[in-house]
Design a protein around this motif. Structure first.
Motif, PDB file in Angstrom:
ATOM      1  N   THR A  13       0.833  -1.203   0.000  1.00 61.98           N
ATOM      2  CA  THR A  13       0.000   0.000   0.000  1.00 61.98           C
ATOM      3  C   THR A  13       0.869   1.256   0.000  1.00 61.98           C
ATOM      4  N   PHE A  14       1.938   1.240   0.768  1.00 63.45           N
ATOM      5  CA  PHE A  14       2.896   2.351   0.790  1.00 63.45           C
ATOM      6  C   PHE A  14       3.415   2.634  -0.618  1.00 63.45           C
ATOM      7  N   GLY A  15       3.674   1.566  -1.367  1.00 66.30           N
ATOM      8  CA  GLY A  15       4.117   1.725  -2.748  1.00 66.30           C
ATOM      9  C   GLY A  15       5.577   2.082  -2.872  1.00 66.30           C
ATOM     10  N   ARG A  16       6.412   1.334  -2.203  1.00 65.28           N
ATOM     11  CA  ARG A  16       7.838   1.645  -2.232  1.00 65.28           C
ATOM     12  C   ARG A  16       8.398   1.478  -3.652  1.00 65.28           C
ATOM     13  N   PHE A  17       9.156   2.468  -4.073  1.00 66.30           N
ATOM     14  CA  PHE A  17       9.848   2.490  -5.368  1.00 66.30           C
ATOM     15  C   PHE A  17       8.912   2.714  -6.556  1.00 66.30           C
ATOM     16  N   VAL A  18       7.673   3.082  -6.306  1.00 67.49           N
ATOM     17  CA  VAL A  18       6.781   3.443  -7.416  1.00 67.49           C
ATOM     18  C   VAL A  18       6.298   4.877  -7.218  1.00 67.49           C
ATOM     19  N   GLU A  19       6.139   5.584  -8.305  1.00 69.29           N
ATOM     20  CA  GLU A  19       5.727   6.980  -8.238  1.00 69.29           C
ATOM     21  C   GLU A  19       4.272   7.123  -7.847  1.00 69.29           C
ATOM     22  N   ALA A  20       3.434   6.217  -8.332  1.00 72.02           N
ATOM     23  CA  ALA A  20       1.988   6.310  -8.077  1.00 72.02           C
ATOM     24  C   ALA A  20       1.481   4.987  -7.505  1.00 72.02           C
ATOM     25  N   PRO A  21       1.421   4.850  -6.177  1.00 70.90           N
ATOM     26  CA  PRO A  21       0.844   3.647  -5.565  1.00 70.90           C
ATOM     27  C   PRO A  21      -0.648   3.564  -5.841  1.00 70.90           C
ATOM     28  N   TYR A  22      -1.241   2.406  -5.590  1.00 75.03           N
ATOM     29  CA  TYR A  22      -2.644   2.223  -5.962  1.00 75.03           C
ATOM     30  C   TYR A  22      -3.590   3.219  -5.300  1.00 75.03           C
ATOM     31  N   PRO A  23      -3.343   3.729  -4.055  1.00 77.05           N
ATOM     32  CA  PRO A  23      -4.290   4.724  -3.522  1.00 77.05           C
ATOM     33  C   PRO A  23      -4.375   5.997  -4.363  1.00 77.05           C
ATOM     34  N   SER A  24      -3.236   6.460  -4.898  1.00 76.57           N
ATOM     35  CA  SER A  24      -3.278   7.674  -5.715  1.00 76.57           C
ATOM     36  C   SER A  24      -3.943   7.413  -7.062  1.00 76.57           C
ATOM     37  N   ILE A  25      -3.759   6.224  -7.620  1.00 71.34           N
ATOM     38  CA  ILE A  25      -4.438   5.870  -8.868  1.00 71.34           C
ATOM     39  C   ILE A  25      -5.934   5.740  -8.625  1.00 71.34           C
ATOM     40  N   LEU A  26      -6.286   5.126  -7.501  1.00 65.80           N
ATOM     41  CA  LEU A  26      -7.697   4.953  -7.153  1.00 65.80           C
ATOM     42  C   LEU A  26      -8.384   6.306  -7.000  1.00 65.80           C
ATOM     43  N   GLU A  27      -7.672   7.286  -6.470  1.00 68.38           N
ATOM     44  CA  GLU A  27      -8.248   8.626  -6.327  1.00 68.38           C
ATOM     45  C   GLU A  27      -8.687   9.189  -7.672  1.00 68.38           C
ATOM     46  N   HIS A  28      -7.864   9.002  -8.696  1.00 67.00           N
ATOM     47  CA  HIS A  28      -8.214   9.479 -10.036  1.00 67.00           C
ATOM     48  C   HIS A  28      -9.355   8.664 -10.630  1.00 67.00           C
ATOM     49  N   PRO A  72       4.566  -0.785 -10.894  1.00 69.21           N
ATOM     50  CA  PRO A  72       3.480   0.159 -11.222  1.00 69.21           C
ATOM     51  C   PRO A  72       2.305  -0.461 -11.958  1.00 69.21           C
ATOM     52  N   ALA A  73       2.540  -1.410 -12.850  1.00 69.38           N
ATOM     53  CA  ALA A  73       1.423  -2.042 -13.561  1.00 69.38           C
ATOM     54  C   ALA A  73       0.532  -2.815 -12.595  1.00 69.38           C
TER      55      ALA A  73
END
Length: 272
Positions: free
Chosen positions: A45-60, A253-254
């Motif tokens: 969930t933190f999304g280490r080493f990715v620019e956009a973890p799933y919470p930020s994608i989910l927001e969009h 990221p995918a």
């Protein structure tokens, strides 16, 4: 409050705190303006080493504020003991909860660090008596501990497994009863032949344990994932040269996009 953790190779990971919680969450810090969807979990969930973890994608995807309360090394212990985390959950309109593994919990056989739940603090007298032939002084991580115990392949390890499964169900069940908004459960399952933090625990979740929690939730999403070292996502991740061995154990990221898509569909179906 927020700060940046700088690694030896110069790369930067931003973390922050929220409210009265003692945990460090994915930064940068955002205002706790209501309404928001709260996403809780560990390093995925933190999304280490990715620019956009799933919470930020989910927001969009949802067009709703989704706050990332993912915390590195957060396991069952942190999730169920941190009163500030529970407050963050109860201020939200909906929670997404990445199910923690079984290992990161203090129990009658061993104690873990209250915030870094991957850390083994000490065995109890019961564990020392059960495995009198083992010297625990050089054990510092829970996964190492359980791997060492499991290597003995006898009935004693079944007692450890039963204790962990029982504690996991009871403590998460109690936590869910304390959360007032609906909670969508997220279970990430990996190929057990692939390396990775979500796949190589000596004791893993079983279907029956997870199913016990479903009636206390708004639903369950189970996704099979691969860490970047077992897929082709490593080249799309952000890390320094010295961090590659760690990055190989994280999802890419995918995979985060796939998680967000699944959550988006499930949350929209709830009509909340």
């Amino acid at each position: 409050m927020s700060y940046q953790s700088i690694n030896a190779d110069g790369s930067v990971e931003t973390t922050c705190t929220y409210g009265a919680s003692k945990l460090l969450y994915r930064g940068p810090q955002r205002a706790l303006e209501r309404p928001y969807v709260a996403c809780f979990g560990g390093e995925e969930t933190f999304g280490r080493f990715v620019e956009a973890p799933y919470p930020s994608i989910l927001e969009h995807r949802l067009q709703r504020r989704c706050l990332n309360f993912g915390s590195l090394f957060c396991g069952l212990e942190s999730l169920t003991r941190d009163s500030g985390l529970l407050e963050l959950a109860n201020q939200s309109e909906l929670c997404v909860l990445q199910l923690p593994g079984l290992l990161g919990q203090t129990n009658r056989f061993y104690r873990v660090h209250p915030r870094r739940n991957d850390r083994f603090v000490a065995p109890t007298s019961e564990l020392v008596g059960l495995y009198a032939e083992i010297d625990f002084t050089d054990v510092h991580f829970v996964r190492h501990l359980l791997s060492r115990l499991k290597a003995h392949t006898d009935a004693r390890f079944e007692m450890i497994e039963q204790e962990l499964r029982k504690g996991w169900v009871e403590r998460l069940g109690t936590f869910l009863r304390k959360v007032k908004p609906p909670v969508m459960l997220l279970e990430l399952k990996a190929d057990h032949h692939a390396l990775g933090s979500v796949s190589d625990d000596p004791v893993t979740l079983d279907t029956s344990s997870v199913e016990v929690l479903v009636p206390q939730s708004a639903g369950l999403i189970t996704l099979h994932v691969q860490v970047s070292g077992a897929s082709d996502e490593l080249e799309d991740m952000l890390f320094g040269t010295l961090q590659q061995p760690i990055a190989e154990h994280m999802i890419g990221p995918a995979t985060h996009r796939r998680i967000a898509d699944a959550l988006n569909r499930a949350i929209r179906d709830l009509g909340i």
